[in-house]
Design an enzyme around this catalytic site. Structure first.
Site, short mmCIF file in Angstrom:
data_model
loop_
_atom_site.label_atom_id
_atom_site.label_comp_id
_atom_site.label_asym_id
_atom_site.label_seq_id
_atom_site.Cartn_x
_atom_site.Cartn_y
_atom_site.Cartn_z
N CYS A 1 11.95 -24.28 -9.68
CA CYS A 1 11.46 -24.33 -11.07
C CYS A 1 12.61 -24.46 -12.05
CB CYS A 1 10.75 -23.02 -11.43
SG CYS A 1 9.36 -22.69 -10.41
N GLU B 1 27.26 -4.40 -3.33
CA GLU B 1 27.29 -3.48 -2.19
C GLU B 1 26.10 -3.72 -1.25
OE1 GLU B 1 28.13 1.19 -2.40
OE2 GLU B 1 26.08 0.64 -2.92
P1 XMP Z 1 9.35 -20.40 -4.22
O1 XMP Z 1 10.42 -19.58 -4.90
O2 XMP Z 1 8.63 -19.63 -3.18
O3 XMP Z 1 8.31 -20.74 -5.38
O4 XMP Z 1 9.92 -21.67 -3.70
C1 XMP Z 1 7.14 -21.46 -5.16
C2 XMP Z 1 6.32 -21.51 -6.44
O5 XMP Z 1 7.02 -22.26 -7.46
C3 XMP Z 1 6.06 -22.73 -8.41
N1 XMP Z 1 6.31 -24.14 -8.66
C4 XMP Z 1 6.89 -24.63 -9.77
N2 XMP Z 1 7.31 -24.02 -10.91
N3 XMP Z 1 8.05 -26.09 -11.76
C5 XMP Z 1 7.88 -24.75 -11.90
O6 XMP Z 1 8.24 -24.20 -12.94
C6 XMP Z 1 7.65 -26.78 -10.65
O7 XMP Z 1 7.84 -27.99 -10.54
C7 XMP Z 1 7.03 -26.00 -9.62
N4 XMP Z 1 6.51 -26.35 -8.41
C8 XMP Z 1 6.07 -25.17 -7.86
C9 XMP Z 1 4.69 -22.53 -7.80
O8 XMP Z 1 4.08 -21.44 -8.46
C10 XMP Z 1 5.01 -22.24 -6.34
O9 XMP Z 1 4.01 -21.52 -5.68
#
Ligand code: XMP
Length: 476
Positions: A301, A467
């Protein structure tokens, strides 16, 4: 102006408590996805086009969680992914694939390949006439034979209502793999397969619907075809619909929730994403059965960079969970989970489940092929609001799209990235679940609810964080 403090996973630790747990197996990870759906582990795979299609959803359900099929597909494609999950296992297949005895062997082969099955029931005038399995057609690709020439005619059948152990005994006794269930008029009422019976024995922790099929959710948006999409997904028996937009505390999301709940009152509806108590409360009041929490926390994100908006994930989850508790609506922590420690902290802060993206990317089950870099295998993992994901969606909507086609003013809120190949998602889930079980024990809790009651967070300094990592050693 009052400026509130926002914390996330690396800002805190859970204070260890006395534990009477002598083995991790004494802990219980059962939890609620939403008001009316329970899971055996608190894990959801993200509705992202580089994370969840049917293969991922099947794997998640086998381990006791759930996958949410992404929505950057046509309605038909998304429905097909749901159906693939539903058909991947069951106690009894209600509507087995059928073929007429007068069709060609070639047609039968093509149909089996299309549906991904190894056998078809042969039906004439609504009555069972035979059975055709992969073995019958394997060398008939070039022949002009008809199904009736090569099918097995003397089929061992059973009556509808047979229980699983009786069915297993018949399959064993006759050394067969498929047992059609046929009523007194010869009409097919279902099919039990040895694959399904073995599957049920191999995955005792699987999350299943009332018919014994894997649970699966599916995402919809707030514009265009969302009502038609919801209807089609519910018809395919999707267990939960997830209204998914970046800024879920919005009129768009709230009116979508109301419209869906009005048209489909029995639909188990999840919506998000929000990051504040007020956001969670407004979605709950609009009628959702679970709230998805996380703005800008995901690994890919850039919402916080581009818009300056968001709430550090632990605070967002904690604030929303207070409201969730008040209305008895489960909270999903979505984004920013990198370790089982983060997962445990999100649950301790009040989330009932955690949605995971990057941790499940790069697995055998995540969509997309491998790319090589410096001799190592990777898979693409990208934000759903990244430029290339938007390009993919637009080409689905319009048929084709060129790279410079009216996306020049598209402001991406996600990035394209790669994650190293990690093997099967089942192995990752085992590690994550094991870590959470230990985390429960450190909190002196047998269940997630007990951990939420016992949890005591301590804020740490930068030195405390340093730590907490491996330090003063050369890592192998
Ligand atoms: P992780 O940290 O597990 O997060 O890789 C997955 C979640 O990220 C969100 N998501 C996005 N958020 N822009 C954003 O601001 C994006 O392009 C985007 N694509 C996914 C989404 O909630 C996902 O489950």
């Amino acid at each position: 102006m009052e400026i509130k403090e926002g914390l996330t996973f690396d800002d805190v630790l859970l204070v260890p408590k006395y534990s009477d747990i002598t083995s991790r197996s004494q802990t219980d990870l059962r939890t609620k996805l939403s008001k009316n759906i329970s899971l055996n582990i608190p894990l959801i795979s993200a509705n992202m086009d580089t994370v969840t299609e049917s293969a991922m959803a099947i794997a998640l359900a086998q381990e006791g969680g759930i996958g949410i099929i992404h929505r950057f597909l046509t309605v038909e494609e998304e429905v097909e992914e749901v159906l693939k999950v539903k058909r991947s296992a069951s106690v009894m297949i209600e509507n087995p694939y059928m073929i007429s005895p007068d069709q060609s062997a070639k047609d039968a082969m093509a149909y089996m390949r299309e549906k991904g099955v190894s056998g078809l029931l042969v039906v004439k005038d609504s009555k069972l006439a035979g059975i055709l399995t992969h073995r019958d057609v394997i060398f008939e690709g070039e022949s002009n034979k008809l199904v009736k020439d090569i099918m097995t005619k003397d089929v061992i059948t059973a009556k509808p209502g047979i229980n699983l152990s009786e069915a297993k005994e018949l399959l064993r006794e006759h050394r067969i793999e498929k047992l059609p269930l046929v009523d007194t008029n010869g009409q097919v009422k279902g099919l039990v397969t040895s694959k399904d019976i073995t599957h049920n024995e191999n995955y005792p922790n699987a999350s299943k619907d009332k018919k014994g099929r894997p649970l699966v959710g599916a995402a919809v948006g707030v514009k265009g075809d969302f009502m038609e999409r919801t209807e089609a997904l519910l018809e395919a028996d999707a267990d939960a619909i997830v209204v998914d937009i970046a800024h879920g505390h919005s009129e768009n999301a709230i009116s979508t929730i109301r419209n869906i709940k009005k048209a489909f009152p029995n639909c188990e509806l999840i919506a998000g994403n929000v990051a504040t108590a007020k956001g969670a409360e407004d979605l709950i009041k609009a009628g959702v059965d679970a709230v998805k929490v996380g703005v800008g926390s995901g690994s890919i994100c850039i919402t916080r960079v581009i818009t300056g908006s968001g709430v550090p994930q632990l605070t967002a989850v904690y604030d929303c969970a207070q409201i969730g508790k008040k209305y008895d609506v489960p909270i999903i922590s979505d984004g920013g989970t990198r370790t089982s420690g983060d997962l445990t902290k999100a649950l301790a802060a009040g989330a009932s489940t955690v949605m995971v993206g990057s941790l499940f990317g790069g697995t055998d089950e995540s969509p997309g092929s491998f790319v090589m870099k410096n001799g190592k295998r990777y898979k693409i993992y990208r934000g759903m609001a990244s430029f290339y994901a938007a390009l993919g969606r637009k080409s689905k909507e319009t048929g084709t799209v060129a790279i410079n086609d009216d996306l020049n003013d598209y402001v991406a809120e996600g990035v394209e990235a790669m994650v190293p190949y990690k093997g099967t998602v089942a192995d990752i889930i085992k590690q994550l679940s094991g870590g959470v079980r230990s985390g429960l024990s450190y909190c002196g809790a047998h269940t997630i609810t007990q951990m939420q009651q016992n949890a005591e967070f301590i804020k740490m300094s930068r030195a405390g964080f340093a730590e907490s990592q491996p330090h003063d050693v050369d890592l192998m």
